[in-house]
Motif scaffolding. Sequence first.
Motif, PDB file in Angstrom:
ATOM      1  N   ARG A  26      28.571  82.695  30.320  1.00 45.61           N
ATOM      2  CA  ARG A  26      28.331  81.250  30.253  1.00 45.61           C
ATOM      3  C   ARG A  26      27.396  80.795  31.376  1.00 45.61           C
ATOM      4  NH1 ARG A  26      32.124  76.123  30.650  1.00 45.61           N
ATOM      5  NH2 ARG A  26      30.602  74.652  29.878  1.00 45.61           N
ATOM      6  N   LEU A  27      27.362  81.512  32.488  1.00 39.19           N
ATOM      7  CA  LEU A  27      26.557  81.112  33.638  1.00 39.19           C
ATOM      8  C   LEU A  27      25.157  81.701  33.619  1.00 39.19           C
ATOM      9  CD1 LEU A  27      29.243  81.477  36.435  1.00 39.19           C
ATOM     10  CD2 LEU A  27      28.666  79.463  35.089  1.00 39.19           C
ATOM     11  N   GLY A 102      46.552  67.519  27.408  1.00 39.30           N
ATOM     12  CA  GLY A 102      47.980  67.347  27.644  1.00 39.30           C
ATOM     13  C   GLY A 102      48.200  67.254  29.145  1.00 39.30           C
ATOM     14  N   ASP A 103      48.951  68.210  29.691  1.00 45.16           N
ATOM     15  CA  ASP A 103      49.168  68.277  31.132  1.00 45.16           C
ATOM     16  C   ASP A 103      48.432  69.452  31.761  1.00 45.16           C
ATOM     17  OD1 ASP A 103      50.771  66.064  31.079  1.00 45.16           O
ATOM     18  OD2 ASP A 103      52.666  67.164  31.108  1.00 45.16           O
ATOM     19  N   THR A 104      47.539  70.102  30.984  1.00 44.44           N
ATOM     20  CA  THR A 104      46.836  71.280  31.510  1.00 44.44           C
ATOM     21  C   THR A 104      45.348  70.994  31.666  1.00 44.44           C
ATOM     22  OG1 THR A 104      46.471  72.206  29.316  1.00 44.44           O
ATOM     23  CG2 THR A 104      48.482  72.886  30.458  1.00 44.44           C
ATOM     24  N   LEU A 105      44.750  71.712  32.601  1.00 46.43           N
ATOM     25  CA  LEU A 105      43.317  71.602  32.865  1.00 46.43           C
ATOM     26  C   LEU A 105      42.706  72.982  32.746  1.00 46.43           C
ATOM     27  CD1 LEU A 105      40.861  69.947  33.934  1.00 46.43           C
ATOM     28  CD2 LEU A 105      41.558  70.656  36.226  1.00 46.43           C
ATOM     29  N   ASP A 106      41.614  73.085  31.990  1.00 42.31           N
ATOM     30  CA  ASP A 106      40.876  74.344  31.907  1.00 42.31           C
ATOM     31  C   ASP A 106      39.954  74.406  33.131  1.00 42.31           C
ATOM     32  OD1 ASP A 106      39.421  76.600  31.339  1.00 42.31           O
ATOM     33  OD2 ASP A 106      38.956  76.023  29.271  1.00 42.31           O
ATOM     34  N   VAL A 107      40.455  74.979  34.216  1.00 45.95           N
ATOM     35  CA  VAL A 107      39.736  75.026  35.491  1.00 45.95           C
ATOM     36  C   VAL A 107      38.440  75.810  35.352  1.00 45.95           C
ATOM     37  CG1 VAL A 107      39.867  75.798  37.894  1.00 45.95           C
ATOM     38  CG2 VAL A 107      41.847  74.776  36.820  1.00 45.95           C
ATOM     39  N   SER A 108      38.457  76.902  34.618  1.00 46.61           N
ATOM     40  CA  SER A 108      37.252  77.711  34.437  1.00 46.61           C
ATOM     41  C   SER A 108      36.144  76.896  33.779  1.00 46.61           C
ATOM     42  CB  SER A 108      37.545  78.946  33.597  1.00 46.61           C
ATOM     43  OG  SER A 108      38.474  79.763  34.252  1.00 46.61           O
ATOM     44  N   ASP A 109      36.485  76.104  32.770  1.00 48.05           N
ATOM     45  CA  ASP A 109      35.498  75.282  32.087  1.00 48.05           C
ATOM     46  C   ASP A 109      34.887  74.258  33.043  1.00 48.05           C
ATOM     47  OD1 ASP A 109      34.070  74.322  29.727  1.00 48.05           O
ATOM     48  OD2 ASP A 109      35.377  72.573  29.865  1.00 48.05           O
ATOM     49  N   PHE A 115      28.915  74.569  38.048  1.00 48.50           N
ATOM     50  CA  PHE A 115      27.947  75.584  38.487  1.00 48.50           C
ATOM     51  C   PHE A 115      26.629  75.421  37.736  1.00 48.50           C
ATOM     52  CE2 PHE A 115      25.860  79.706  38.359  1.00 48.50           C
ATOM     53  CZ  PHE A 115      25.957  80.134  39.671  1.00 48.50           C
ATOM     54  N   ILE A 116      26.709  75.241  36.428  1.00 42.07           N
ATOM     55  CA  ILE A 116      25.504  75.075  35.609  1.00 42.07           C
ATOM     56  C   ILE A 116      24.737  73.819  36.030  1.00 42.07           C
ATOM     57  CG2 ILE A 116      24.686  74.571  33.263  1.00 42.07           C
ATOM     58  CD1 ILE A 116      27.061  76.380  32.300  1.00 42.07           C
ATOM     59  N   LEU A 117      25.447  72.724  36.251  1.00 42.46           N
ATOM     60  CA  LEU A 117      24.793  71.474  36.646  1.00 42.46           C
ATOM     61  C   LEU A 117      24.135  71.565  38.013  1.00 42.46           C
ATOM     62  CD1 LEU A 117      27.391  68.861  35.362  1.00 42.46           C
ATOM     63  CD2 LEU A 117      25.144  69.367  34.397  1.00 42.46           C
ATOM     64  N   GLU A 118      24.677  72.387  38.901  1.00 40.71           N
ATOM     65  CA  GLU A 118      24.146  72.497  40.263  1.00 40.71           C
ATOM     66  C   GLU A 118      23.158  73.649  40.427  1.00 40.71           C
ATOM     67  OE1 GLU A 118      24.544  70.394  42.804  1.00 40.71           O
ATOM     68  OE2 GLU A 118      25.715  69.113  41.482  1.00 40.71           O
ATOM     69  N   THR A 119      22.914  74.408  39.370  1.00 39.21           N
ATOM     70  CA  THR A 119      21.982  75.526  39.457  1.00 39.21           C
ATOM     71  C   THR A 119      20.551  75.009  39.548  1.00 39.21           C
ATOM     72  OG1 THR A 119      23.465  76.987  38.253  1.00 39.21           O
ATOM     73  CG2 THR A 119      21.152  77.597  38.273  1.00 39.21           C
TER      74      THR A 119
END
Length: 167
Positions: A26-27, A102-109, A115-119
């Motif tokens: 993805r990166l 819900g109550d979860t966050l996809d931290v990797s996403d 990372f992509i936005l700051e590249t």
Amino acid sequence: MKLDLSQIIEMPGKSISFLTDLDVERLSAPSIKSFTAPPHAEGRVSNTAGVLTLTGTIHADMVCICDRCGKEFFLRKELPVEAKIAADESDEADPDVFPLEGDTLDVSDVLETLFILETESKFLCRADCKGLCPSCGKDLNDGPCGCKKEVDPRLAALSQLLDNKDK
């Protein structure tokens, strides 16, 4: 990596830490030839007065290709990141806020997106890279080439005047 935030959503002052590797597929970018190891991130999600915030650092070691001279170079990137997390639906309309599932966050996403936005849009082997000669292709970082500078066609008439003056 899914992170369960149910423990801190209703508890101001609480936080949960994380440590995860990111998906190199993805990166990927045209100027990134490879990653020497999977990029990894560490940090925490904190509840400060009811506002959820992800803070941390992404570490990436990459082999890149210079956009000016075409040489490979090693780049170590340490990117501090911070993002707001939507704890309720009213925050989800803001494009700078990442939604919960819900109550979860996809931290990797979240981290891969940051990372992509700051590249960088251009990868350079060094800040003063001179690139390649557009005529002969010589690497100008190694010294000047033997090409004669082309005269701008808009100034060709002035160049002829200067040539006549020398005679």
